[in-house]
Design a protein around this motif. Structure first.
Motif, PDB file in Angstrom:
ATOM      1  N   THR A  30      16.143  51.339  18.333  1.00  0.00           N
ATOM      2  CA  THR A  30      16.260  50.858  19.711  1.00  0.00           C
ATOM      3  C   THR A  30      16.086  49.344  19.672  1.00  0.00           C
ATOM      4  O   THR A  30      15.344  48.819  18.833  1.00  0.00           O
ATOM      5  N   HIS A  35      11.420  53.321  20.491  1.00  0.00           N
ATOM      6  CA  HIS A  35      11.221  54.563  19.723  1.00  0.00           C
ATOM      7  C   HIS A  35       9.933  54.522  18.897  1.00  0.00           C
ATOM      8  O   HIS A  35       9.516  55.554  18.356  1.00  0.00           O
ATOM      9  N   LEU A  41       9.633  59.155  23.507  1.00  0.00           N
ATOM     10  CA  LEU A  41      10.881  58.903  22.782  1.00  0.00           C
ATOM     11  C   LEU A  41      10.691  59.111  21.283  1.00  0.00           C
ATOM     12  O   LEU A  41      11.556  59.680  20.610  1.00  0.00           O
ATOM     13  N   LEU A  44      10.819  62.856  20.527  1.00  0.00           N
ATOM     14  CA  LEU A  44      11.912  63.623  21.113  1.00  0.00           C
ATOM     15  C   LEU A  44      12.558  64.523  20.057  1.00  0.00           C
ATOM     16  O   LEU A  44      13.120  64.043  19.071  1.00  0.00           O
ATOM     17  N   GLU A 129      21.321  63.920  31.501  1.00  0.00           N
ATOM     18  CA  GLU A 129      20.137  63.115  31.210  1.00  0.00           C
ATOM     19  C   GLU A 129      18.942  64.024  30.943  1.00  0.00           C
ATOM     20  O   GLU A 129      18.935  65.183  31.354  1.00  0.00           O
ATOM     21  N   TRP A 136      13.334  58.294  31.506  1.00  0.00           N
ATOM     22  CA  TRP A 136      14.414  59.232  31.207  1.00  0.00           C
ATOM     23  C   TRP A 136      15.329  58.694  30.114  1.00  0.00           C
ATOM     24  O   TRP A 136      15.371  57.507  29.830  1.00  0.00           O
ATOM     25  N   PHE A 137      16.075  59.639  29.529  1.00  0.00           N
ATOM     26  CA  PHE A 137      16.937  59.385  28.371  1.00  0.00           C
ATOM     27  C   PHE A 137      18.362  59.759  28.762  1.00  0.00           C
ATOM     28  O   PHE A 137      18.607  60.877  29.217  1.00  0.00           O
ATOM     29  N   PHE A 169      22.862  55.863  23.279  1.00  0.00           N
ATOM     30  CA  PHE A 169      22.038  56.316  24.402  1.00  0.00           C
ATOM     31  C   PHE A 169      21.380  55.128  25.097  1.00  0.00           C
ATOM     32  O   PHE A 169      21.233  54.045  24.526  1.00  0.00           O
ATOM     33  N   VAL A 171      17.777  54.312  27.569  1.00  0.00           N
ATOM     34  CA  VAL A 171      16.498  54.838  28.039  1.00  0.00           C
ATOM     35  C   VAL A 171      15.932  53.911  29.104  1.00  0.00           C
ATOM     36  O   VAL A 171      16.167  52.696  29.079  1.00  0.00           O
ATOM     37  N   TRP A 173      12.140  53.236  30.912  1.00  0.00           N
ATOM     38  CA  TRP A 173      10.723  53.521  30.694  1.00  0.00           C
ATOM     39  C   TRP A 173       9.903  52.776  31.735  1.00  0.00           C
ATOM     40  O   TRP A 173      10.045  51.557  31.917  1.00  0.00           O
ATOM     41  N   CYS A 189      18.368  50.466  24.774  1.00  0.00           N
ATOM     42  CA  CYS A 189      19.437  51.315  24.256  1.00  0.00           C
ATOM     43  C   CYS A 189      19.219  51.478  22.755  1.00  0.00           C
ATOM     44  O   CYS A 189      18.500  50.702  22.128  1.00  0.00           O
ATOM     45  N   CYS A 192      20.847  57.495  17.921  1.00  0.00           N
ATOM     46  CA  CYS A 192      20.333  58.758  17.388  1.00  0.00           C
ATOM     47  C   CYS A 192      21.437  59.387  16.546  1.00  0.00           C
ATOM     48  O   CYS A 192      22.556  59.583  17.031  1.00  0.00           O
TER      49      CYS A 192
END
Length: 266
Positions: A30, A35, A41, A44, A129, A136-137, A169, A171, A173, A189, A192
């Motif tokens: 990220t 992360h 995160l 996850l 999401e 949220w992710f 992705f 995120v 926060w 961002c 993954c």
């Protein structure tokens, strides 16, 4: 399943069972090291690495009427919601459009890519999401592939995954950083390497001669146009525009972007 005037009807044996494998690999990158700093995160992972479903769940991916090659349709949410919850219990298909600034980012669409007497090949695209603790992710998209045995009305391959990319992705926060007097929303961002649901194998299509078929890229193009009006524009490169403008006596409109126009990873 029947073929009528270049259209086919699709169905499934709802009594059949499908075992789906789920995986979320550790976040590799990220931009702001979320992360590593954010436990939700960093930890996850797929809620259920393996789960058995009735094929009835996958009926929601099929059209309600006969469809022709390259035709797109809307997927029903109920079955997709159940599948996504195998990855995360707080999955949502609603999307936070007010944060994305686009209502059109919502949706679930499928497209008939190919069929033969034996198999049907469907591709699809889903935006979803995951609500995490304190945020949220948002994956760039879930790209999908569904292969059905027409005679047996069974699923022989299913995949729903976040495609690879430099960044795939977003995120958001809500946290308090040093010097802040109250929690604030901050965005990042990242990448993954694997986030997917999978069942069966697509090797069954090897050697298959399809009655009708479009390429995977064409199917993806048809699907993306269902989500983003910007993709209906005939874009050209700056070099091409500078050559075309004098000949056509038209001004050049240049747009500078800091993210993609084709997914939700911006």
């Amino acid at each position: 399943m029947k073929t009528i005037k270049n259209k086919i009807t699709l169905n499934l044996d709802e009594d059949a069972e499908v075992v789906v494998q789920g995986c979320i690999a550790p976040i590799e990158h990220t931009a702001g090291n979320f992360h590593k700093k954010w436990d939700a995160l960093a930890n996850l992972r797929a809620a259920e690495p393996e789960k058995q479903y009735s094929a009835a769940v996958f009926r929601d991916f099929l059209p309600t009427e006969a469809v022709s090659m390259g035709e797109c349709w809307e997927i029903k949410q109920a079955g997709v919601q159940k599948l996504l919850e195998q990855l995360h219990p707080n999955a949502s298909l609603e999307m936070r459009a007010e944060m994305h600034g686009l209502e059109e980012c919502k949706g679930l669409r499928a497209c008939l890519r190919a069929y033969s007497d034996q198999f049907v090949d469907i591709v699809f695209r889903i935006h979803a999401e995951f609500a995490l603790t304190d945020g949220w992710f948002t994956p760039s998209q879930f790209a999908g592939h569904l292969i059905i045995d027409r005679a047996q009305e069974t699923i022989v391959f299913f995949q729903m995954h976040v495609p690879p990319g430099t960044l795939n992705f977003d995120v958001n926060w809500e946290t308090t950083l040093e010097g802040w007097d109250a929690p604030r929303w901050i965005t990042d961002c990242g990448y993954c390497s694997q986030m997917e649901l999978r069942a069966g194998t697509q090797d069954v299509l090897q050697g298959t001669e399809f009655t009708k078929i479009i390429t995977q890229e064409e199917a993806k193009r048809l699907l993306i146009q269902q989500f983003y009006k910007s993709q209906r524009i005939n874009w050209v490169s700056l070099e091409e525009a500078l050559e075309m403008a004098p000949a056509q006596q038209k001004p050049v409109h240049v747009i500078s972007l800091d993210g993609p126009l084709t997914d939700e990873a911006c």
